[in-house]
Design a protein around this motif. Sequence first.
Motif, PDB file in Angstrom:
ATOM      1  N   THR A  20       0.838  -1.199   0.000  1.00 59.35           N
ATOM      2  CA  THR A  20       0.000   0.000   0.000  1.00 59.35           C
ATOM      3  C   THR A  20       0.878   1.255   0.000  1.00 59.35           C
ATOM      4  O   THR A  20       0.587   2.233  -0.684  1.00 59.35           O
ATOM      5  CB  THR A  20      -0.924   0.000   1.235  1.00 59.35           C
ATOM      6  N   VAL A  21       1.966   1.190   0.762  1.00 61.36           N
ATOM      7  CA  VAL A  21       2.854   2.343   0.882  1.00 61.36           C
ATOM      8  C   VAL A  21       3.785   2.471  -0.325  1.00 61.36           C
ATOM      9  O   VAL A  21       4.088   3.574  -0.769  1.00 61.36           O
ATOM     10  CB  VAL A  21       3.680   2.234   2.198  1.00 61.36           C
ATOM     11  N   ALA A  22       4.240   1.329  -0.875  1.00 66.49           N
ATOM     12  CA  ALA A  22       5.211   1.364  -1.986  1.00 66.49           C
ATOM     13  C   ALA A  22       4.703   0.560  -3.183  1.00 66.49           C
ATOM     14  O   ALA A  22       5.284  -0.467  -3.546  1.00 66.49           O
ATOM     15  CB  ALA A  22       6.564   0.831  -1.513  1.00 66.49           C
ATOM     16  N   PRO A  23       3.618   1.016  -3.797  1.00 67.07           N
ATOM     17  CA  PRO A  23       3.016   0.220  -4.869  1.00 67.07           C
ATOM     18  C   PRO A  23       3.900   0.090  -6.116  1.00 67.07           C
ATOM     19  O   PRO A  23       3.681  -0.809  -6.916  1.00 67.07           O
ATOM     20  CB  PRO A  23       1.718   0.984  -5.182  1.00 67.07           C
ATOM     21  N   LYS A  24       4.884   0.963  -6.256  1.00 67.84           N
ATOM     22  CA  LYS A  24       5.754   0.858  -7.438  1.00 67.84           C
ATOM     23  C   LYS A  24       6.768  -0.271  -7.294  1.00 67.84           C
ATOM     24  O   LYS A  24       7.289  -0.766  -8.273  1.00 67.84           O
ATOM     25  CB  LYS A  24       6.491   2.184  -7.670  1.00 67.84           C
ATOM     26  N   LEU A  25       7.077  -0.634  -6.062  1.00 68.02           N
ATOM     27  CA  LEU A  25       8.089  -1.668  -5.821  1.00 68.02           C
ATOM     28  C   LEU A  25       7.464  -3.025  -5.502  1.00 68.02           C
ATOM     29  O   LEU A  25       8.001  -4.063  -5.852  1.00 68.02           O
ATOM     30  CB  LEU A  25       8.986  -1.252  -4.646  1.00 68.02           C
ATOM     31  N   LEU A  26       6.329  -2.973  -4.824  1.00 68.77           N
ATOM     32  CA  LEU A  26       5.749  -4.199  -4.292  1.00 68.77           C
ATOM     33  C   LEU A  26       4.302  -4.339  -4.737  1.00 68.77           C
ATOM     34  O   LEU A  26       3.610  -3.356  -4.958  1.00 68.77           O
ATOM     35  CB  LEU A  26       5.789  -4.169  -2.747  1.00 68.77           C
ATOM     36  N   THR A  27       3.870  -5.582  -4.861  1.00 70.34           N
ATOM     37  CA  THR A  27       2.466  -5.795  -5.172  1.00 70.34           C
ATOM     38  C   THR A  27       1.957  -7.010  -4.397  1.00 70.34           C
ATOM     39  O   THR A  27       2.726  -7.669  -3.701  1.00 70.34           O
ATOM     40  CB  THR A  27       2.256  -5.951  -6.700  1.00 70.34           C
ATOM     41  N   ASP A  28       0.655  -7.265  -4.494  1.00 75.27           N
ATOM     42  CA  ASP A  28       0.070  -8.341  -3.716  1.00 75.27           C
ATOM     43  C   ASP A  28      -0.302  -9.502  -4.623  1.00 75.27           C
ATOM     44  O   ASP A  28      -0.729  -9.301  -5.753  1.00 75.27           O
ATOM     45  CB  ASP A  28      -1.163  -7.842  -2.975  1.00 75.27           C
ATOM     46  N   ASP A  29      -0.146 -10.707  -4.097  1.00 72.83           N
ATOM     47  CA  ASP A  29      -0.614 -11.858  -4.854  1.00 72.83           C
ATOM     48  C   ASP A  29      -2.077 -12.110  -4.499  1.00 72.83           C
ATOM     49  O   ASP A  29      -2.687 -11.369  -3.730  1.00 72.83           O
ATOM     50  CB  ASP A  29       0.276 -13.085  -4.606  1.00 72.83           C
ATOM     51  N   ASP A  30      -2.626 -13.175  -5.043  1.00 66.33           N
ATOM     52  CA  ASP A  30      -4.039 -13.444  -4.870  1.00 66.33           C
ATOM     53  C   ASP A  30      -4.430 -13.667  -3.407  1.00 66.33           C
ATOM     54  O   ASP A  30      -5.572 -13.479  -3.012  1.00 66.33           O
ATOM     55  CB  ASP A  30      -4.411 -14.676  -5.703  1.00 66.33           C
ATOM     56  N   GLU A  31      -3.478 -14.097  -2.619  1.00 64.55           N
ATOM     57  CA  GLU A  31      -3.753 -14.389  -1.212  1.00 64.55           C
ATOM     58  C   GLU A  31      -3.497 -13.178  -0.319  1.00 64.55           C
ATOM     59  O   GLU A  31      -3.704 -13.245   0.890  1.00 64.55           O
ATOM     60  CB  GLU A  31      -2.858 -15.537  -0.729  1.00 64.55           C
ATOM     61  N   GLY A  32      -3.021 -12.099  -0.904  1.00 63.44           N
ATOM     62  CA  GLY A  32      -2.747 -10.913  -0.095  1.00 63.44           C
ATOM     63  C   GLY A  32      -1.323 -10.830   0.401  1.00 63.44           C
ATOM     64  O   GLY A  32      -0.966  -9.910   1.130  1.00 63.44           O
ATOM     65  N   PHE A  33      -0.482 -11.804   0.009  1.00 63.12           N
ATOM     66  CA  PHE A  33       0.914 -11.753   0.433  1.00 63.12           C
ATOM     67  C   PHE A  33       1.717 -10.912  -0.558  1.00 63.12           C
ATOM     68  O   PHE A  33       1.340 -10.748  -1.712  1.00 63.12           O
ATOM     69  CB  PHE A  33       1.485 -13.175   0.546  1.00 63.12           C
ATOM     70  N   VAL A  34       2.855 -10.418  -0.066  1.00 62.09           N
ATOM     71  CA  VAL A  34       3.630  -9.475  -0.877  1.00 62.09           C
ATOM     72  C   VAL A  34       4.495 -10.213  -1.906  1.00 62.09           C
ATOM     73  O   VAL A  34       5.004 -11.294  -1.649  1.00 62.09           O
ATOM     74  CB  VAL A  34       4.504  -8.588   0.041  1.00 62.09           C
ATOM     75  N   THR A  35       4.628  -9.612  -3.079  1.00 62.71           N
ATOM     76  CA  THR A  35       5.646 -10.055  -4.038  1.00 62.71           C
ATOM     77  C   THR A  35       6.336  -8.812  -4.596  1.00 62.71           C
ATOM     78  O   THR A  35       5.740  -7.738  -4.653  1.00 62.71           O
ATOM     79  CB  THR A  35       5.040 -10.843  -5.224  1.00 62.71           C
ATOM     80  N   LEU A  36       7.591  -9.006  -5.014  1.00 62.56           N
ATOM     81  CA  LEU A  36       8.334  -7.915  -5.634  1.00 62.56           C
ATOM     82  C   LEU A  36       7.808  -7.700  -7.042  1.00 62.56           C
ATOM     83  O   LEU A  36       7.525  -8.661  -7.752  1.00 62.56           O
ATOM     84  CB  LEU A  36       9.830  -8.271  -5.702  1.00 62.56           C
ATOM     85  N   ARG A  37       7.692  -6.463  -7.425  1.00 58.52           N
ATOM     86  CA  ARG A  37       7.275  -6.174  -8.798  1.00 58.52           C
ATOM     87  C   ARG A  37       8.395  -6.515  -9.774  1.00 58.52           C
ATOM     88  O   ARG A  37       9.562  -6.472  -9.417  1.00 58.52           O
ATOM     89  CB  ARG A  37       6.925  -4.693  -8.938  1.00 58.52           C
TER      90      ARG A  37
END
Lengths: 40, 424
Positions: A20-37
């Motif tokens: 939420t804070v760094a959407p350009k670097l990080l995104t969410d997978d289908d389960e809500g866990f973080v992945t690197l863009r």
Amino acid sequence: MSAKLSVDESRCTGHGRCYTVAPKLLTDDDEGFVTLRGRG
Amino acid sequence: MTEMSETEIMSASGCPVSHTDYTVQRPLFETYELLNAERERGPFLWNDSRPRPFWMITDYQHVLEALQMPDVFSNEVVSALNPEHIFDLLPQQLDPPEHTAQRRVVNRWFAPAAVRRLEPLVLSRCDELIDELRPQGGCDLVSDFAIRFPTDLFLATLNLPISDGAVFLEHVENVFESFAGRGLKQAAISTEWIRGYFDRAIADREQEPQDSETDFISRLLVSELGGEPMPREDIISICYTAMLAGLDTTRSALGYIFHHLALDPELRHRLTAQPELWPKAVEEFLRLYPLVYQDGRLVTRDIDFHGLQLRRGDVVWLGLGSANHDPKKFTDPRTFDLDREQLNHHLSFGAGPHRCLGMHLARHELVIAVTEWHKRIPDYELATTEQLYERGAQLSINRLPLRWQTQGGDTQGGNTQYRGTESR
């Protein structure tokens, strides 16, 4: 000099603060866990 | 405030004593006045208003830190006001690692991706409700809109019929009444009804299996924790907890938000003209009007917490509400400020491992509700001069009569009777 970002996916609890804070670097997978863009 | 005496201290600890009973209904905003006054008395207080007294932790930094120490502050207690469990709350009342395992199973349904998939439904349900209300020229925002919207969406999220909303809501209200320790018998009956409702939903799926990728209860039915299927009672408790957590808070947030906007036409016009600001505005409203203003915890071992001597078995109150208004964290905290720094650092969703599971859904519902409403009804005003009240224990504005111009030019007062459940 450049900063390096890595994610320890085993420790992510899916609160969604980081992508939420760094959407350009990080995104969410289908389960809500973080992945690197820009990866896989 | 007659309930507090500045001179009283608890002799053993040197802590100020609070007699404030936070379970009672009060005039609107009085709870925040009390919370702020208590924080100014000190970072730690001893509250003896309930059968089981508790320590109050009031500063932002201390509250945040405690929320992030689940090994010391256990969720065996989740409310300092009601430390004994009236009903099971899952995964809320678990501690890591059991909590982590169960939370991983349910996270998916409340993850941002799931919320995005729900958007068409959220939008269409919201628009239907507003279009129904608009020609009336007025409504009680709380019963005619703010509770119907999340109830329908909760049922839809769980793939249950929206048409069950009306009867569901009556029982839900009975449970909320018991938060303040009243109507316990009726709440127990309603809890049984709600649990029975989920039990039947489970039985339906056992008879006619549904896709566990898209159906929440089916997913719980096929989930394994530690190699074992999840007990049926736990599945029921998870559904029950999601319902309790999702309906009342959304209704209450909308109540406080619309009250604020009704009294601040300048802000309302700015946001209506720049709807891209709504997400930020909702975040600031969440900070300014915390509804779950305390998290209870049970102390698991003797510890010196920043000078406060806590003993194993003590109940603590983590003051989410007083933290949100702590001037050491937020400048001019009682003011709505769209441009404030670290606006999203509020604790309205808690923090640590138990941070609100439904927060993405909640934000999304709130943003859509205010955006769609102001597209259709940009101007409105309070339709009453009477004193409004808020429920104690977990804040909720009791009613919010609004009126607006209809195309015919008439305005009508908000309804005077509770008609949220009957009119559905």
